[in-house]
Design an enzyme around this catalytic site. Structure first.
Site, PDB file in Angstrom:
ATOM      1  N   ARG A 163       0.811  -1.219   0.000  1.00  0.00           N
ATOM      2  CA  ARG A 163       0.000   0.000   0.000  1.00  0.00           C
ATOM      3  C   ARG A 163       0.847   1.273   0.000  1.00  0.00           C
ATOM      4  NH1 ARG A 163      -3.497  -2.587   3.743  1.00  0.00           N
ATOM      5  NH2 ARG A 163      -5.155  -3.739   2.648  1.00  0.00           N
ATOM      6  N   LYS A 182       2.431  11.696 -11.534  1.00  0.00           N
ATOM      7  CA  LYS A 182       1.649  10.796 -12.408  1.00  0.00           C
ATOM      8  C   LYS A 182       2.471   9.513 -12.569  1.00  0.00           C
ATOM      9  CE  LYS A 182      -1.519  13.531 -15.255  1.00  0.00           C
ATOM     10  NZ  LYS A 182      -1.888  13.901 -16.655  1.00  0.00           N
ATOM     11  N   GLU A 241       8.489  17.899 -25.160  1.00  0.00           N
ATOM     12  CA  GLU A 241       7.769  18.281 -23.935  1.00  0.00           C
ATOM     13  C   GLU A 241       8.238  19.677 -23.491  1.00  0.00           C
ATOM     14  OE1 GLU A 241       5.267  16.572 -22.980  1.00  0.00           O
ATOM     15  OE2 GLU A 241       5.669  14.416 -22.761  1.00  0.00           O
ATOM     16  N   LYS A 288       6.472  23.021 -15.054  1.00  0.00           N
ATOM     17  CA  LYS A 288       5.651  21.891 -14.573  1.00  0.00           C
ATOM     18  C   LYS A 288       5.497  21.944 -13.056  1.00  0.00           C
ATOM     19  CE  LYS A 288       4.683  17.054 -14.661  1.00  0.00           C
ATOM     20  NZ  LYS A 288       4.750  15.765 -15.417  1.00  0.00           N
ATOM     21  N   GLU A 292      -4.869  17.163 -11.456  1.00  0.00           N
ATOM     22  CA  GLU A 292      -5.386  17.473 -12.803  1.00  0.00           C
ATOM     23  C   GLU A 292      -6.891  17.739 -12.798  1.00  0.00           C
ATOM     24  OE1 GLU A 292      -5.129  14.482 -16.023  1.00  0.00           O
ATOM     25  OE2 GLU A 292      -4.014  15.979 -17.158  1.00  0.00           O
ATOM     26  N   ARG A 313      -3.776  21.723 -14.457  1.00  0.00           N
ATOM     27  CA  ARG A 313      -2.784  20.722 -14.866  1.00  0.00           C
ATOM     28  C   ARG A 313      -3.072  20.160 -16.261  1.00  0.00           C
ATOM     29  NH1 ARG A 313       0.224  15.940 -11.351  1.00  0.00           N
ATOM     30  NH2 ARG A 313       1.553  15.285 -13.094  1.00  0.00           N
ATOM     31  N   ASN A 323      -1.190  18.631 -20.679  1.00  0.00           N
ATOM     32  CA  ASN A 323      -1.661  17.591 -21.583  1.00  0.00           C
ATOM     33  C   ASN A 323      -1.875  18.132 -23.002  1.00  0.00           C
ATOM     34  OD1 ASN A 323      -3.816  14.931 -21.829  1.00  0.00           O
ATOM     35  ND2 ASN A 323      -2.075  14.790 -20.489  1.00  0.00           N
ATOM     36  N   HIS A 329      -1.547  15.942 -26.169  1.00  0.00           N
ATOM     37  CA  HIS A 329      -1.597  14.537 -25.753  1.00  0.00           C
ATOM     38  C   HIS A 329      -2.891  13.801 -26.109  1.00  0.00           C
ATOM     39  CE1 HIS A 329       2.010  15.638 -23.570  1.00  0.00           C
ATOM     40  NE2 HIS A 329       2.184  14.412 -23.157  1.00  0.00           N
ATOM     41  N   HIS A 334      -1.331  10.804 -27.684  1.00  0.00           N
ATOM     42  CA  HIS A 334      -1.447   9.441 -27.131  1.00  0.00           C
ATOM     43  C   HIS A 334      -2.138   8.502 -28.116  1.00  0.00           C
ATOM     44  CE1 HIS A 334      -0.827  10.306 -22.552  1.00  0.00           C
ATOM     45  NE2 HIS A 334       0.302  10.015 -23.160  1.00  0.00           N
ATOM     46  N   HIS A 383       7.627   8.722 -27.151  1.00  0.00           N
ATOM     47  CA  HIS A 383       6.528   9.528 -26.602  1.00  0.00           C
ATOM     48  C   HIS A 383       6.583  10.966 -27.088  1.00  0.00           C
ATOM     49  CE1 HIS A 383       3.542  11.071 -23.858  1.00  0.00           C
ATOM     50  NE2 HIS A 383       4.409  11.972 -23.422  1.00  0.00           N
TER      51      HIS A 383
END
Ligand SMILES: NC(=O)c1ccc[n+]([C@@H]2O[C@H](COP(=O)([O-])OP(=O)(O)OC[C@H]3O[C@@H](n4cnc5c(N)ncnc54)[C@H](O)[C@@H]3O)[C@@H](O)[C@H]2O)c1
Ligand SMILES: O=C(O)C(=O)C[C@@H](O)[C@H](O)[C@H](O)COP(=O)(O)O
Ligand SMILES: [Zn+2]
Length: 350
Positions: free
Chosen positions: A109, A131, A173, A213, A223, A227, A231, A234, A238, A252
């Site tokens: 955990r 993330k 990025e 960032k 997000e 935030r 993206n 993306h 993506h 990426h």
């Protein structure tokens, strides 16, 4: 979520020793991929605790950011006797920091973890902001959690062994950070000789980029709103990256660059982004990143992949667009026809 401390260091051993002392773990484990174990781990070996750490290695590249690698990390932590009071140090690029962060956040955990990014992309983006996760079911980052590393240690000395393609991947990025920030930053990024970089200037640009960032994730850690600026590029990016996974994988950052072409086009059409600035940015991307070989027969698949984006609400595809450089417009929608038009522009319109 735990506040993370980012250290830009010229003494990795000292910075790592500080991070370890802060958490006072009972055991230390290190995660690397096969390349970073060979090229990067020796740079950290001078740090007390790292040499004696339990080493876990996984196969490199994004195609291994998956449940098999994740299970291997969990199993190795268990086999080597990690407890809830142990620490995992991720030494690698975004693939390692995403997967290692998720493994640490879920083992027993949650155990503490430190990120030591070794690629430009991980330094300016992936290692910061919590993330974590893996690709699953053919989709990018489909499974994961938000959970910060307790410390992020940036040492640009690792860049000395980076190949040009992966430098360009991280640079995409940085370009995204410039587009959501200021004309000054955007202009510097377009003017910089990224294929023959002045490393001193690049170090300062890395610090500027990670600061973009850091400020955003401090304000909106999970997000909910701001935030989503990170993206940009993306939603389409993506889709390109997941599509390519099934054909010929793309890095990426390359997928994000292609996504920026589509989403800057939509920004011109829908939110008033200046066409001349879009064309300057697209010309830079075409020159350095080329294009993915797609046809209009692929549009339906790309569109379907976009419907899985985590920013979407109730089945509506959600974009982050721009009204201008630094003028962020989150929660923008587009019709299927508009998205297909953007893909036309990507393929032949520029
Ligand atoms: N969590 C986030 O906020 C976030 C942000 C951006 C990207 N990402 C994720 O990050 C991943 C991409 O990260 P990446 O571009 O760092 O990829 P990566 O971790 O796969 O590294 C790219 C390649 O470079 C090698 N490498 C790493 N460091 C090196 C070094 N110093 N010298 C030589 N080779 C080295 C790796 O072994 C790999 O083969 C993607 O999965 C993306 O989804 C996450
Ligand atoms: O940190 C963020 O937020 C980002 O969106 C950074 C992106 O560059 C990164 O690729 C992130 O992993 C994408 O997030 P996702 O939620 O779309 O998977
Ligand atoms: Zn990204």
């Amino acid at each position: 979520m735990e506040k993370q401390k980012i250290t830009i260091s010229d003494n990795l051993g000292q910075a790592l020793a500080g991070a370890i002392a802060e958490c006072a773990p009972d055991r230390i484990f290190v995660l690397a991929d096969e390349t970073t174990a060979r090229l990067c781990l020796p740079l950290a070996a001078s740090c007390p605790g790292v040499n004696e750490a339990g080493l876990i290695t996984i196969k490199a590249t994004d195609s291994n950011k998956n449940i098999d690698s994740l299970q291997h990390v969990w199993a190795e932590l268990g086999r080597m006797g990690a407890t809830r009071h142990s620490m995992l140090i991720n030494i690698g690029g975004g693939m390692v920091t995403d997967l290692g962060g998720f493994a640490a956040s879920t083992f027993k955990r949650g155990i503490s973890y430190v990120n030591v990014p070794t690629t430009l992309l991980a330094m300016v983006d992936a290692s910061v902001g919590g993330k974590t996760g893996i690709n699953f079911n053919g989709l990018k980052n489909e499974v994961g959690v938000f959970n910060n590393a307790s410390r992020v240690i940036l040492d640009t000395d690792f860049l000395g062994t980076m190949d040009t393609e992966n430098m360009l991947s991280g640079y995409a990025e940085m370009l995204k950070h410039g587009l959501i920030s200021s004309e000054r930053m955007w202009a510097e990024l377009l003017a910089f000789d990224v294929e023959h970089p002045d490393l001193g200037q690049l170090r300062r640009m890395v610090a500027d980029s990670v600061a973009v960032k850091e400020r955003i994730v401090l304000e909106d850690p999970t997000e909910r709103s701001l935030r989503k600026a990170l993206n940009l590029g993306h939603t389409a990016g993506h889709a390109f990256e997941s599509f390519a996974l099934a054909h010929r994988p793309v890095l990426h950052g390359y997928a994000v660059a292609y996504g920026l072409v589509c989403e800057l086009y939509l920004s011109v059409v829908k939110t008033g982004f200046p066409a001349d600035k879009m064309r300057q940015t697209v010309a830079f991307i075409n020159e350095h990143y080329g294009k993915m070989n797609i046809t209009c027969d692929d549009y339906a698949t790309l569109f379907e992949l976009m419907t899985h984006d985590k920013k979407n609400v109730a089945g509506t595809i959600n974009f982050t667009l721009l009204g201008g450089i630094g003028d962020i417009r989150i929660n923008q929608t587009a019709t299927r026809d508009e998205i297909f038009e953007a893909l036309d522009f990507y393929r032949e319109g520029n």
